[in-house]
Design a protein around this motif. Structure first.
Motif, PDB file in Angstrom:
ATOM      1  N   GLY A 134       0.808  -1.208   0.000  1.00  0.00           N
ATOM      2  CA  GLY A 134       0.000   0.000   0.000  1.00  0.00           C
ATOM      3  C   GLY A 134       0.842   1.259   0.000  1.00  0.00           C
ATOM      4  N   ASN A 135       0.233   2.362   0.427  1.00  0.00           N
ATOM      5  CA  ASN A 135       0.912   3.657   0.445  1.00  0.00           C
ATOM      6  C   ASN A 135       2.124   3.636   1.361  1.00  0.00           C
ATOM      7  OD1 ASN A 135      -1.013   4.717  -1.271  1.00  0.00           O
ATOM      8  ND2 ASN A 135      -2.317   5.447   0.402  1.00  0.00           N
ATOM      9  N   LYS A 136       3.177   4.313   0.935  1.00  0.00           N
ATOM     10  CA  LYS A 136       4.411   4.466   1.703  1.00  0.00           C
ATOM     11  C   LYS A 136       4.999   3.119   2.113  1.00  0.00           C
ATOM     12  CE  LYS A 136       3.123   9.039   3.462  1.00  0.00           C
ATOM     13  NZ  LYS A 136       2.917   9.873   4.672  1.00  0.00           N
ATOM     14  N   GLY A 137       4.795   2.115   1.259  1.00  0.00           N
ATOM     15  CA  GLY A 137       5.397   0.812   1.506  1.00  0.00           C
ATOM     16  C   GLY A 137       4.740   0.004   2.594  1.00  0.00           C
ATOM     17  N   SER A 138       3.476   0.302   2.913  1.00  0.00           N
ATOM     18  CA  SER A 138       2.768  -0.460   3.945  1.00  0.00           C
ATOM     19  C   SER A 138       2.359  -1.827   3.413  1.00  0.00           C
ATOM     20  CB  SER A 138       1.535   0.309   4.418  1.00  0.00           C
ATOM     21  OG  SER A 138       0.620   0.490   3.344  1.00  0.00           O
ATOM     22  N   MET A 139       2.039  -2.729   4.316  1.00  0.00           N
ATOM     23  CA  MET A 139       1.525  -4.044   3.961  1.00  0.00           C
ATOM     24  C   MET A 139       0.026  -4.060   4.249  1.00  0.00           C
ATOM     25  SD  MET A 139       2.384  -7.173   2.876  1.00  0.00           S
ATOM     26  CE  MET A 139       3.889  -7.984   3.472  1.00  0.00           C
ATOM     27  N   ILE A 140      -0.763  -4.408   3.235  1.00  0.00           N
ATOM     28  CA  ILE A 140      -2.211  -4.497   3.396  1.00  0.00           C
ATOM     29  C   ILE A 140      -2.610  -5.960   3.238  1.00  0.00           C
ATOM     30  CG2 ILE A 140      -4.465  -3.774   2.542  1.00  0.00           C
ATOM     31  CD1 ILE A 140      -3.141  -1.246   1.467  1.00  0.00           C
ATOM     32  N   ILE A 141      -3.323  -6.471   4.223  1.00  0.00           N
ATOM     33  CA  ILE A 141      -3.751  -7.867   4.223  1.00  0.00           C
ATOM     34  C   ILE A 141      -5.271  -7.911   4.296  1.00  0.00           C
ATOM     35  CG2 ILE A 141      -3.511 -10.109   5.367  1.00  0.00           C
ATOM     36  CD1 ILE A 141      -1.035  -8.891   6.821  1.00  0.00           C
ATOM     37  N   THR A 142      -5.898  -8.640   3.383  1.00  0.00           N
ATOM     38  CA  THR A 142      -7.348  -8.770   3.384  1.00  0.00           C
ATOM     39  C   THR A 142      -7.732 -10.241   3.289  1.00  0.00           C
ATOM     40  OG1 THR A 142      -7.342  -8.364   0.982  1.00  0.00           O
ATOM     41  CG2 THR A 142      -7.853  -6.497   2.411  1.00  0.00           C
ATOM     42  N   SER A 143      -8.831 -10.590   3.939  1.00  0.00           N
ATOM     43  CA  SER A 143      -9.291 -11.973   3.935  1.00  0.00           C
ATOM     44  C   SER A 143     -10.157 -12.238   2.706  1.00  0.00           C
ATOM     45  CB  SER A 143     -10.082 -12.270   5.209  1.00  0.00           C
ATOM     46  OG  SER A 143     -11.216 -11.421   5.295  1.00  0.00           O
ATOM     47  N   LYS A 144     -10.233 -13.527   2.360  1.00  0.00           N
ATOM     48  CA  LYS A 144     -11.020 -13.939   1.197  1.00  0.00           C
ATOM     49  C   LYS A 144     -11.986 -15.037   1.636  1.00  0.00           C
ATOM     50  CE  LYS A 144      -8.400 -14.309  -2.566  1.00  0.00           C
ATOM     51  NZ  LYS A 144      -7.225 -14.741  -3.370  1.00  0.00           N
ATOM     52  N   LYS A 145     -11.823 -16.252   1.132  1.00  0.00           N
ATOM     53  CA  LYS A 145     -12.721 -17.351   1.484  1.00  0.00           C
ATOM     54  C   LYS A 145     -12.422 -17.858   2.894  1.00  0.00           C
ATOM     55  CE  LYS A 145     -13.183 -18.940  -3.300  1.00  0.00           C
ATOM     56  NZ  LYS A 145     -12.960 -20.075  -4.244  1.00  0.00           N
ATOM     57  N   GLN A 146     -13.459 -18.430   3.540  1.00  0.00           N
ATOM     58  CA  GLN A 146     -13.283 -18.910   4.904  1.00  0.00           C
ATOM     59  C   GLN A 146     -14.008 -20.243   5.110  1.00  0.00           C
ATOM     60  OE1 GLN A 146     -14.368 -15.735   7.602  1.00  0.00           O
ATOM     61  NE2 GLN A 146     -12.811 -14.368   6.773  1.00  0.00           N
ATOM     62  N   TRP A 147     -13.426 -21.050   6.028  1.00  0.00           N
ATOM     63  CA  TRP A 147     -13.967 -22.366   6.338  1.00  0.00           C
ATOM     64  C   TRP A 147     -13.931 -22.608   7.842  1.00  0.00           C
ATOM     65  CZ3 TRP A 147     -10.458 -21.211   2.610  1.00  0.00           C
ATOM     66  CH2 TRP A 147     -10.757 -21.561   1.280  1.00  0.00           C
ATOM     67  N   LEU A 148     -14.804 -23.502   8.297  1.00  0.00           N
ATOM     68  CA  LEU A 148     -14.728 -24.051   9.639  1.00  0.00           C
ATOM     69  C   LEU A 148     -14.012 -25.386   9.530  1.00  0.00           C
ATOM     70  CD1 LEU A 148     -15.609 -23.955  12.651  1.00  0.00           C
ATOM     71  CD2 LEU A 148     -17.660 -25.211  11.955  1.00  0.00           C
ATOM     72  N   ASN A 149     -12.998 -25.581  10.357  1.00  0.00           N
ATOM     73  CA  ASN A 149     -12.217 -26.811  10.327  1.00  0.00           C
ATOM     74  C   ASN A 149     -12.750 -27.726  11.428  1.00  0.00           C
ATOM     75  OD1 ASN A 149     -10.246 -28.355   9.141  1.00  0.00           O
ATOM     76  ND2 ASN A 149      -8.545 -27.447  10.248  1.00  0.00           N
ATOM     77  N   ALA A 150     -13.577 -28.710  11.068  1.00  0.00           N
ATOM     78  CA  ALA A 150     -14.211 -29.562  12.077  1.00  0.00           C
ATOM     79  C   ALA A 150     -14.423 -30.965  11.523  1.00  0.00           C
ATOM     80  CB  ALA A 150     -15.548 -28.964  12.510  1.00  0.00           C
ATOM     81  N   PHE A 151     -14.325 -31.936  12.427  1.00  0.00           N
ATOM     82  CA  PHE A 151     -14.563 -33.337  12.070  1.00  0.00           C
ATOM     83  C   PHE A 151     -13.661 -33.796  10.925  1.00  0.00           C
ATOM     84  CE2 PHE A 151     -18.654 -31.364  13.319  1.00  0.00           C
ATOM     85  CZ  PHE A 151     -18.772 -31.960  14.577  1.00  0.00           C
ATOM     86  N   GLY A 152     -12.432 -33.237  10.901  1.00  0.00           N
ATOM     87  CA  GLY A 152     -11.478 -33.628   9.879  1.00  0.00           C
ATOM     88  C   GLY A 152     -11.786 -33.078   8.502  1.00  0.00           C
ATOM     89  N   ARG A 153     -12.690 -32.102   8.427  1.00  0.00           N
ATOM     90  CA  ARG A 153     -13.084 -31.526   7.145  1.00  0.00           C
ATOM     91  C   ARG A 153     -13.045 -30.003   7.205  1.00  0.00           C
ATOM     92  NH1 ARG A 153     -18.801 -32.874   5.782  1.00  0.00           N
ATOM     93  NH2 ARG A 153     -18.192 -31.840   3.838  1.00  0.00           N
ATOM     94  N   LYS A 154     -12.833 -29.392   6.033  1.00  0.00           N
ATOM     95  CA  LYS A 154     -12.965 -27.946   5.896  1.00  0.00           C
ATOM     96  C   LYS A 154     -14.369 -27.665   5.362  1.00  0.00           C
ATOM     97  CE  LYS A 154      -9.722 -25.665   3.800  1.00  0.00           C
ATOM     98  NZ  LYS A 154      -8.688 -25.325   2.811  1.00  0.00           N
ATOM     99  N   ILE A 155     -15.197 -27.067   6.206  1.00  0.00           N
ATOM    100  CA  ILE A 155     -16.593 -26.799   5.851  1.00  0.00           C
ATOM    101  C   ILE A 155     -16.706 -25.341   5.403  1.00  0.00           C
ATOM    102  CG2 ILE A 155     -18.964 -26.782   6.686  1.00  0.00           C
ATOM    103  CD1 ILE A 155     -18.023 -28.787   8.875  1.00  0.00           C
ATOM    104  N   PRO A 156     -17.046 -25.088   4.140  1.00  0.00           N
ATOM    105  CA  PRO A 156     -17.139 -23.695   3.661  1.00  0.00           C
ATOM    106  C   PRO A 156     -18.177 -22.902   4.445  1.00  0.00           C
ATOM    107  CG  PRO A 156     -17.175 -25.246   1.822  1.00  0.00           C
ATOM    108  CD  PRO A 156     -17.351 -26.061   3.072  1.00  0.00           C
ATOM    109  N   LEU A 157     -17.820 -21.692   4.834  1.00  0.00           N
ATOM    110  CA  LEU A 157     -18.759 -20.812   5.519  1.00  0.00           C
ATOM    111  C   LEU A 157     -19.494 -19.940   4.509  1.00  0.00           C
ATOM    112  CD1 LEU A 157     -16.633 -19.570   8.567  1.00  0.00           C
ATOM    113  CD2 LEU A 157     -18.503 -21.220   8.606  1.00  0.00           C
ATOM    114  N   PRO A 158     -20.798 -19.723   4.714  1.00  0.00           N
ATOM    115  CA  PRO A 158     -21.500 -18.755   3.859  1.00  0.00           C
ATOM    116  C   PRO A 158     -20.982 -17.355   4.149  1.00  0.00           C
ATOM    117  CG  PRO A 158     -22.906 -19.469   5.669  1.00  0.00           C
ATOM    118  CD  PRO A 158     -21.678 -20.333   5.724  1.00  0.00           C
ATOM    119  N   LYS A 159     -21.078 -16.465   3.172  1.00  0.00           N
ATOM    120  CA  LYS A 159     -20.487 -15.142   3.330  1.00  0.00           C
ATOM    121  C   LYS A 159     -21.065 -14.352   4.496  1.00  0.00           C
ATOM    122  CE  LYS A 159     -18.734 -14.383  -1.337  1.00  0.00           C
ATOM    123  NZ  LYS A 159     -18.698 -13.482  -2.509  1.00  0.00           N
ATOM    124  N   PHE A 160     -22.336 -14.624   4.869  1.00  0.00           N
ATOM    125  CA  PHE A 160     -22.907 -13.851   5.965  1.00  0.00           C
ATOM    126  C   PHE A 160     -22.295 -14.236   7.320  1.00  0.00           C
ATOM    127  CE2 PHE A 160     -25.793 -17.520   5.858  1.00  0.00           C
ATOM    128  CZ  PHE A 160     -25.958 -17.806   7.207  1.00  0.00           C
TER     129      PHE A 160
END
Length: 207
Positions: A134-160
């Protein structure tokens, strides 16, 4: 071993502030250990904060809020049994005798050129992250897709149900410290938590 952040950003890594290039040059030979204070930790309606209380046992979230909170951060890189490169993010917040933690492990997904963030111990939440300069050499980090890690599986979370994160790290040359601004929000519940503050590198951080 090349830093996963250098690999992810490619040529744009050189556009980071020199201190941030140093900060994110985390390899098996080079860790980072910083200490400072969070000037403000806020956010989260009552229900959210009650849920966050459950997160303390998994070193994931916490319900405490406040100002001028002592803070430490430790990053180190390692390889797992499969030979995959990982980076630990261990963050500690001290609230008047109570210590709270926000721990994660990051991994580079070469195929998608994104960072995968595994939150908590054990890893209950998973999110993909995008890093950019970003500006003045900053680091910008943003999240994208997300999951719940349970029962040995990655369960996709709805966006809400997403915790949409935006983190900005910069270096303040006048104060000679790293500055961080973290905000995590939800489409329905608004800000879940946020914190802003500063830290400096401890001399033992780099090998």
């Amino acid at each position: 071993m090349t830093s996963i952040y250098r690999s992810h950003l490619g040529d744009s890594y050189q556009s980071l502030h020199p201190k941030l290039q140093h900060r994110y040059d985390i390899t098996e030979q080079s860790s980072f250990h910083g200490t400072g204070r969070m000037e403000n930790i806020s956010g989260g309606i009552f229900l959210v904060r009650q849920l966050f209380k459950l997160g303390t046992r998994y070193r994931l979230f916490f319900s405490e809020r406040g100002s001028d909170v002592p803070f430490t951060i430790y990053n180190n890189a390692f390889e797992n049994e499969a030979g995959e490169k990982l980076v630990k993010w261990n963050r500690e917040f001290s609230f008047k005798g109570k210590k709270r933690y926000f721990d994660a492990v990051m991994q580079l997904n070469d195929k998608q050129n994104e960072i995968i963030d595994y939150f908590g111990i054990p890893h209950l939440l998973v999110s993909t992250l995008n890093f950019q300069v970003g500006n003045k050499g900053s680091m910008i980090i943003t999240s994208k897709k997300q999951w719940l890690n349970a029962f040995g599986r990655k369960i996709p979370l709805p966006k809400f149900l997403y915790g949409e994160a935006r983190i900005i790290e910069s270096f303040d040359e006048r104060r000679n410290c790293y500055c961080v601004n973290v905000n995590v929000s939800n489409p329905l519940l608004g800000t879940l938590f946020s914190y802003q503050g500063y830290f400096t590198e401890m001399e033992s951080g780099k090998k």
